[in-house]
Enzyme design. Structure first.
Site, PDB file in Angstrom:
ATOM      1  N   TYR A  52       1.040  -1.194  -0.121  1.00 21.84           N
ATOM      2  CA  TYR A  52       0.041   0.113   0.053  1.00 21.84           C
ATOM      3  C   TYR A  52       0.902   1.334   0.142  1.00 21.84           C
ATOM      4  CZ  TYR A  52      -4.069  -3.013   0.395  1.00 21.84           C
ATOM      5  OH  TYR A  52      -5.062  -3.808   0.256  1.00 21.84           O
ATOM      6  N   ARG A  55       1.531   2.122  -3.650  1.00 22.01           N
ATOM      7  CA  ARG A  55       0.286   2.469  -4.239  1.00 22.01           C
ATOM      8  C   ARG A  55      -0.003   3.947  -3.908  1.00 22.01           C
ATOM      9  NH1 ARG A  55      -4.625  -1.673  -3.752  1.00 22.01           N
ATOM     10  NH2 ARG A  55      -5.523  -0.142  -5.301  1.00 22.01           N
ATOM     11  N   VAL A  90      -9.705   3.298  -4.349  1.00 22.58           N
ATOM     12  CA  VAL A  90      -9.076   3.753  -2.691  1.00 22.58           C
ATOM     13  C   VAL A  90      -8.023   4.876  -3.215  1.00 22.58           C
ATOM     14  CG1 VAL A  90      -9.302   1.681  -1.529  1.00 22.58           C
ATOM     15  CG2 VAL A  90      -7.172   1.923  -2.992  1.00 22.58           C
ATOM     16  N   ASP A  91      -8.004   5.201  -4.691  1.00 20.16           N
ATOM     17  CA  ASP A  91      -7.283   6.551  -5.064  1.00 20.16           C
ATOM     18  C   ASP A  91      -7.887   7.521  -4.807  1.00 20.16           C
ATOM     19  OD1 ASP A  91      -8.248   5.493  -8.346  1.00 20.16           O
ATOM     20  OD2 ASP A  91      -8.729   7.373  -7.425  1.00 20.16           O
ATOM     21  N   HIS A 106     -14.442   1.284  -0.209  1.00 22.06           N
ATOM     22  CA  HIS A 106     -13.480   0.281   0.332  1.00 22.06           C
ATOM     23  C   HIS A 106     -12.183   0.914   1.070  1.00 22.06           C
ATOM     24  CE1 HIS A 106     -14.668  -2.487  -3.216  1.00 22.06           C
ATOM     25  NE2 HIS A 106     -15.612  -2.895  -2.005  1.00 22.06           N
ATOM     26  N   CYS A 117      -6.334   2.841  18.734  1.00 25.08           N
ATOM     27  CA  CYS A 117      -7.615   3.493  19.009  1.00 25.08           C
ATOM     28  C   CYS A 117      -8.614   3.364  18.302  1.00 25.08           C
ATOM     29  CB  CYS A 117      -7.276   4.833  19.545  1.00 25.08           C
ATOM     30  SG  CYS A 117      -6.972   5.698  18.129  1.00 25.08           S
ATOM     31  N   THR A 174     -16.334  -1.021 -13.833  1.00 24.60           N
ATOM     32  CA  THR A 174     -16.213  -2.082 -12.742  1.00 24.60           C
ATOM     33  C   THR A 174     -16.555  -3.207 -13.344  1.00 24.60           C
ATOM     34  OG1 THR A 174     -16.969  -2.885 -10.455  1.00 24.60           O
ATOM     35  CG2 THR A 174     -18.531  -1.800 -11.868  1.00 24.60           C
ATOM     36  N   SER A 175     -15.832  -4.486 -12.991  1.00 22.51           N
ATOM     37  CA  SER A 175     -16.060  -5.816 -13.514  1.00 22.51           C
ATOM     38  C   SER A 175     -17.539  -6.322 -12.967  1.00 22.51           C
ATOM     39  CB  SER A 175     -14.927  -6.541 -13.412  1.00 22.51           C
ATOM     40  OG  SER A 175     -14.650  -6.936 -12.079  1.00 22.51           O
TER      41      SER A 175
HETATM   42  N1  APR Z   1     -12.828   2.937 -19.175  1.00 24.98           N
HETATM   43  C1  APR Z   1     -13.972   2.276 -18.564  1.00 24.98           C
HETATM   44  N2  APR Z   1     -13.617   1.049 -17.974  1.00 24.98           N
HETATM   45  C2  APR Z   1     -12.579   0.521 -18.101  1.00 24.98           C
HETATM   46  C3  APR Z   1     -11.485   1.086 -18.709  1.00 24.98           C
HETATM   47  C4  APR Z   1     -11.743   2.318 -19.211  1.00 24.98           C
HETATM   48  N3  APR Z   1     -10.723   3.219 -19.608  1.00 24.98           N
HETATM   49  N4  APR Z   1     -10.378   0.177 -18.634  1.00 24.98           N
HETATM   50  C5  APR Z   1     -10.854  -0.997 -18.018  1.00 24.98           C
HETATM   51  N5  APR Z   1     -12.119  -0.874 -17.759  1.00 24.98           N
HETATM   52  C6  APR Z   1     -13.074  -1.763 -17.340  1.00 24.98           C
HETATM   53  C7  APR Z   1     -12.783  -3.220 -17.479  1.00 24.98           C
HETATM   54  O1  APR Z   1     -13.439  -3.675 -18.575  1.00 24.98           O
HETATM   55  C8  APR Z   1     -13.256  -3.938 -16.054  1.00 24.98           C
HETATM   56  O2  APR Z   1     -14.455  -4.273 -16.492  1.00 24.98           O
HETATM   57  O3  APR Z   1     -12.772  -1.540 -15.646  1.00 24.98           O
HETATM   58  C9  APR Z   1     -13.098  -2.606 -14.963  1.00 24.98           C
HETATM   59  C10 APR Z   1     -12.194  -2.885 -14.022  1.00 24.98           C
HETATM   60  O4  APR Z   1     -12.541  -4.216 -13.293  1.00 24.98           O
HETATM   61  P1  APR Z   1     -11.422  -4.611 -11.957  1.00 24.98           P
HETATM   62  O5  APR Z   1     -10.041  -4.429 -12.299  1.00 24.98           O
HETATM   63  O6  APR Z   1     -12.240  -5.844 -11.624  1.00 24.98           O
HETATM   64  O7  APR Z   1     -11.918  -3.544 -11.049  1.00 24.98           O
HETATM   65  P2  APR Z   1     -13.012  -3.322 -10.017  1.00 24.98           P
HETATM   66  O8  APR Z   1     -14.276  -3.576 -10.614  1.00 24.98           O
HETATM   67  O9  APR Z   1     -12.921  -1.924  -9.335  1.00 24.98           O
HETATM   68  O10 APR Z   1     -12.814  -4.074  -8.668  1.00 24.98           O
HETATM   69  C11 APR Z   1     -13.558  -4.115  -7.751  1.00 24.98           C
HETATM   70  O11 APR Z   1     -11.997  -5.571  -6.476  1.00 24.98           O
HETATM   71  O12 APR Z   1     -10.065  -6.104  -5.883  1.00 24.98           O
HETATM   72  C12 APR Z   1     -11.168  -5.482  -5.319  1.00 24.98           C
HETATM   73  O13 APR Z   1     -11.086  -3.862  -3.763  1.00 24.98           O
HETATM   74  C13 APR Z   1     -10.761  -4.153  -5.223  1.00 24.98           C
HETATM   75  O14 APR Z   1     -12.280  -2.240  -5.376  1.00 24.98           O
HETATM   76  C14 APR Z   1     -11.638  -3.386  -6.104  1.00 24.98           C
HETATM   77  C15 APR Z   1     -12.884  -4.273  -6.364  1.00 24.98           C
END
Ligand code: APR
Length: 229
Positions: A52, A55, A90-91, A106, A117, A174-175
């Site tokens: 961390y 990062r 978390v950025d 998160h 504490c 987000t995936s």
């Molecule tokens: N614009 C839009 N989406 C994008 C781009 C972009 N330029 N580049 C990648 N992506 C998409 C990918 O297609 C994917 O679906 O962003 C998504 C990233 O997915 P992950 O890497 O799984 O990230 P996230 O969904 O934020 O993960 C959720 O998992 O590990 C934990 O705590 C961590 O907060 C995180 C959580």
């Protein structure tokens, strides 16, 4: 029209921060179990702090992109209802873009939590065994204020209340593979419309009425223009 936006690592990808599950993502570089679980921290706190600390230091080298700025603009100019931005990230790129109606579910790289504490504090530097809690002064008892797997996400009551009263839910980058965020789209009232902004279909794509299949820096400013027109 009440808006809730959910962002994931994809919104920060074009700022130069790696996502987790794309090709070459963070979880292909380090073992999640070793650096993002309470067990990993108990087994080797130095390894987790180093992960961390690196990062957190990287945040000094990146800037918010057009998607972060577009969401801050939408918050400022939206007059047709409420607005809330929930991020899994978390950025600090949403914060630096000016977003204020913002919940980090998160946690945040730039905050440290004291195991003695329980308070959490803004923290810019590496966390080390010498680091002292700004609250109680305890040394060597700080951890990243980041939610690890198996821990409860933050702000869930406020998030659930916003989802229950949401008319437009926009998921960006987000995936949808980590709960509870993955399930937010299924917690919406029947009247709500869902839009997913992602070059790929996420695990929850079928639950969204609309998919904007492109990069966040292209699609989010365009969507904000449409909403503010
Ligand atoms: N614009 C839009 N989406 C994008 C781009 C972009 N330029 N580049 C990648 N992506 C998409 C990918 O297609 C994917 O679906 O962003 C998504 C990233 O997915 P992950 O890497 O799984 O990230 P996230 O969904 O934020 O993960 C959720 O998992 O590990 C934990 O705590 C961590 O907060 C995180 C959580």
């Amino acid at each position: 029209m009440n808006i809730v936006v959910l962002t994931g690592a994809g919104i920060s990808a074009e700022s130069g921060l790696a996502t987790f599950r794309d090709l070459g993502g963070i979880w292909s570089q380090v073992k999640l179990e070793e650096v993002a679980t309470p067990e990993g921290f108990a087994a080797d706190p130095e390894r987790v702090q180093a992960f961390y600390n690196a990062r957190r230091a990287q945040l000094r080298e990146v800037e918010p992109n057009a998607a972060h700025h577009a969401l801050a603009r939408l918050e400022r100019e939206w007059r047709k209802g409420s607005f809330l931005l929930v991020t899994q990230n978390v950025d600090d790129l949403h914060d630096r873009a000016g977003s204020q109606a913002l919940l980090h579910m998160h946690g945040e790289l730039r905050r440290a939590r004291c195991l003695a504490c329980g308070t959490d504090h803004r923290w810019e530097d590496p966390i080390t065994a010498e680091s002292a809690c700004p609250g109680c002064g305890a040394r060597g008892r700080l951890r990243p204020h980041v939610v690890w797997f198996g821990e409860m996400p933050l702000h869930m009551e406020r998030i659930e209340a916003a989802l229950a009263n949401c008319d437009l839910f926009i998921a960006i980058g987000t995936s949808a593979q980590v709960w509870p965020a993955a399930g937010f789209v299924r917690m919406l009232p029947r009247r709500a419309r869902g839009i997913e902004v992602n070059p790929e279909r996420s695990a929850m794509a079928s639950s969204f009425a609309e998919g904007r299949r492109g990069l966040a820096t292209q699609e989010v400013p365009r969507l904000v223009e449409e909403l503010l027109a």
